[in-house]
Design an enzyme around this catalytic site. Structure first.
Site, PDB file in Angstrom:
ATOM      1  CG  ASP A   1       7.541 -17.065  -0.315  1.00 43.18           C
ATOM      2  OD1 ASP A   1       6.475 -17.255  -0.907  1.00 43.18           O
ATOM      3  OD2 ASP A   1       8.146 -17.983   0.287  1.00 43.18           O
ATOM      4  CB  SER A   2       4.350 -17.534   2.861  1.00 40.46           C
ATOM      5  OG  SER A   2       4.967 -18.658   2.249  1.00 40.46           O
TER       6      SER A   2
ATOM      7  CE1 TYR B   1       1.734 -15.187   4.292  1.00 39.84           C
ATOM      8  CE2 TYR B   1       1.993 -14.393   2.045  1.00 39.84           C
ATOM      9  CZ  TYR B   1       2.172 -14.213   3.397  1.00 39.84           C
ATOM     10  OH  TYR B   1       2.764 -13.068   3.868  1.00 39.84           O
ATOM     11  N   GLY B   2      -0.811 -20.792   1.667  1.00 43.84           N
ATOM     12  CA  GLY B   2      -1.624 -21.626   0.768  1.00 43.84           C
ATOM     13  C   GLY B   2      -3.010 -21.981   1.280  1.00 43.84           C
TER      14      GLY B   2
ATOM     15  CB  CYS C   1       4.523 -15.658  -2.609  1.00 44.35           C
ATOM     16  SG  CYS C   1       3.236 -16.665  -1.852  1.00 44.35           S
ATOM     17  CG  ASN C   2       3.428 -19.319  -7.713  1.00 47.34           C
ATOM     18  OD1 ASN C   2       3.285 -19.219  -8.909  1.00 47.34           O
ATOM     19  ND2 ASN C   2       4.583 -19.644  -7.151  1.00 47.34           N
TER      20      ASN C   2
ATOM     21  CD  GLU D   1       8.604 -21.797   5.143  1.00 46.68           C
ATOM     22  OE1 GLU D   1       8.948 -21.288   6.210  1.00 46.68           O
ATOM     23  OE2 GLU D   1       8.761 -21.252   4.030  1.00 46.68           O
TER      24      GLU D   1
ATOM     25  CB  CYS E   1       4.288 -23.492  -4.890  1.00 44.74           C
ATOM     26  SG  CYS E   1       4.780 -23.110  -3.188  1.00 44.74           S
ATOM     27  CB  THR E   2       8.397 -19.360  -4.968  1.00 45.40           C
ATOM     28  OG1 THR E   2       7.730 -18.991  -3.750  1.00 45.40           O
ATOM     29  CG2 THR E   2       7.894 -18.507  -6.112  1.00 45.40           C
ATOM     30  CG  HIS E   3       7.903 -22.881  -0.256  1.00 47.24           C
ATOM     31  ND1 HIS E   3       7.208 -21.695  -0.360  1.00 47.24           N
ATOM     32  CD2 HIS E   3       8.371 -22.926   1.024  1.00 47.24           C
ATOM     33  CE1 HIS E   3       7.248 -21.056   0.803  1.00 47.24           C
ATOM     34  NE2 HIS E   3       7.948 -21.778   1.651  1.00 47.24           N
TER      35      HIS E   3
HETATM   36  N1  DGL Z   1       5.862 -19.900  -1.886  1.00 48.05           N
HETATM   37  C1  DGL Z   1       4.452 -19.701  -1.816  1.00 48.05           C
HETATM   38  C2  DGL Z   1       3.824 -19.844  -3.183  1.00 48.05           C
HETATM   39  O1  DGL Z   1       4.532 -19.655  -4.146  1.00 48.05           O
HETATM   40  C3  DGL Z   1       3.825 -20.454  -0.793  1.00 48.05           C
HETATM   41  C4  DGL Z   1       3.211 -20.795   0.027  1.00 48.05           C
HETATM   42  C5  DGL Z   1       2.590 -21.024   1.317  1.00 48.05           C
HETATM   43  O2  DGL Z   1       2.973 -20.324   2.235  1.00 48.05           O
HETATM   44  O3  DGL Z   1       1.696 -21.855   1.373  1.00 48.05           O
HETATM   45  O4  DGL Z   1       2.675 -20.082  -3.333  1.00 48.05           O
END
Ligand code: DGL
Length: 280
Positions: free
Chosen positions: A15-16, A47-48, A79-80, A158, A190-192
């Site tokens: 994931d990010s 990442y978003g 991570c989505n 985060e 989003c997994t967060h």
């Molecule tokens: N956990 C990531 C997702 O599921 C996230 C995002 C990010 O870094 O913006 O999209």
């Protein structure tokens, strides 16, 4: 030392940052005999807001590292944003099975509930990709989906902030279109976001069912392990407690270990650093 058989190798996940730990938790619980290597790209999160081709590049670099250095037998894109940007490329390029979180999440909400109108929230990149809109439209049961981004949510997680007045105010603002749409269920795309479930649920009220992709992804992984003959040979023979878990961060390792252990649980006792290919 003999080299491990194909099915004795670890499962790779990335994931990010910390969000994929929601998926890792479900995988660790459902597959207690499997070794797991988790990489949080905290040196390059979030990442978003990044362009899809950049997220694709990062995902390919991480996959390459997990395959060549850790010899993973399967890869979970936890991570989505990375699933939306890179799943097809990863599947084309890697010789191991690759699983994303978008299809399992959509299955969980469409097959696991009778909601006619659902909300989906995710990052700007995920929402702009149209992946959720397409995945919902491809389901056999017609469901209306209101898909919205929630910029800022990931940054709170985060920083380890999962409740309090600031995130409450942001959630009220970001979720207003979801309340307006009068949905019966909300998919956390989003997994967060599962770490913010209490705040999100408080804003939406008790009538909106929150659905995360974590459990369904773990179930899909278990099915995949069986179908591909990749389940650990000692599965079901009391290996629980003897499996290995490894955590890797491209950012500050001490910070990753501290917040990660709070979010994931006791398996995360330490982490080591991965220097990503563009590190200064
Ligand atoms: N956990 C990531 C997702 O599921 C996230 C995002 C990010 O870094 O913006 O999209």
């Amino acid at each position: 030392m003999r080299s491990p058989q194909r099915n004795e190798r670890p499962i790779g996940m990335f994931d990010s940052g910390f969000g994929g730990l929601t998926v890792a938790r479900a995988v660790l619980d459902l597959l207690p005999d499997e070794d797991v290597v988790y990489l949080g790209d905290t040196g390059r999160y979030p990442y978003g807001p990044r362009p899809a081709n950049e997220v694709r590049q990062f995902s390919l670099e991480i996959a390459e590292y997990l395959v060549t250095t850790h010899d993973v037998k399967a890869l979970v894109v936890a991570c989505n944003t990375a699933t939306a940007a890179a799943l097809d490329d990863l599947r084309d390029r890697l010789k191991i099975p690759v699983l994303g979180v978008i299809a399992p999440g959509v299955r969980a909400v469409v097959e696991g509930t009778d909601a006619q109108r659902i909300g989906v929230i995710g990052t700007v990149g995920t929402v702009a990709s149209g992946s959720y809109q397409a995945a919902v439209a491809a389901m056999p049961r017609p469901v209306e989906a209101i898909v919205r981004s929630c910029p800022g949510f990931v940054e709170f997680v985060e920083r380890g902030v999962t409740d309090g007045p600031e995130i409450q105010i942001l959630a009220e603002r970001m979720l207003a279109p979801i309340i307006e749409a009068d949905v019966q269920a909300l998919l956390l795309g989003c997994t967060h976001y599962p770490y913010l479930a209490r705040v999100i649920s408080g804003v939406l009220g008790p009538d909106v069912l929150l659905v995360s992709s974590a459990d369904e992804t773990a179930f899909a992984l278990a099915d995949l392990m069986q179908a591909e003959g990749l389940a650990h040979p000692d599965a079901g023979r009391g290996r629980r407690g003897h499996r290995t878990t490894e955590f890797i961060s491209s950012g500050d390792v001490a910070a990753f270990t501290q917040l990660g252990s709070r979010l994931l649980g006791p398996e995360l006792v330490d982490a080591h650093h991965w220097r990503h290919p563009h590190a200064p």
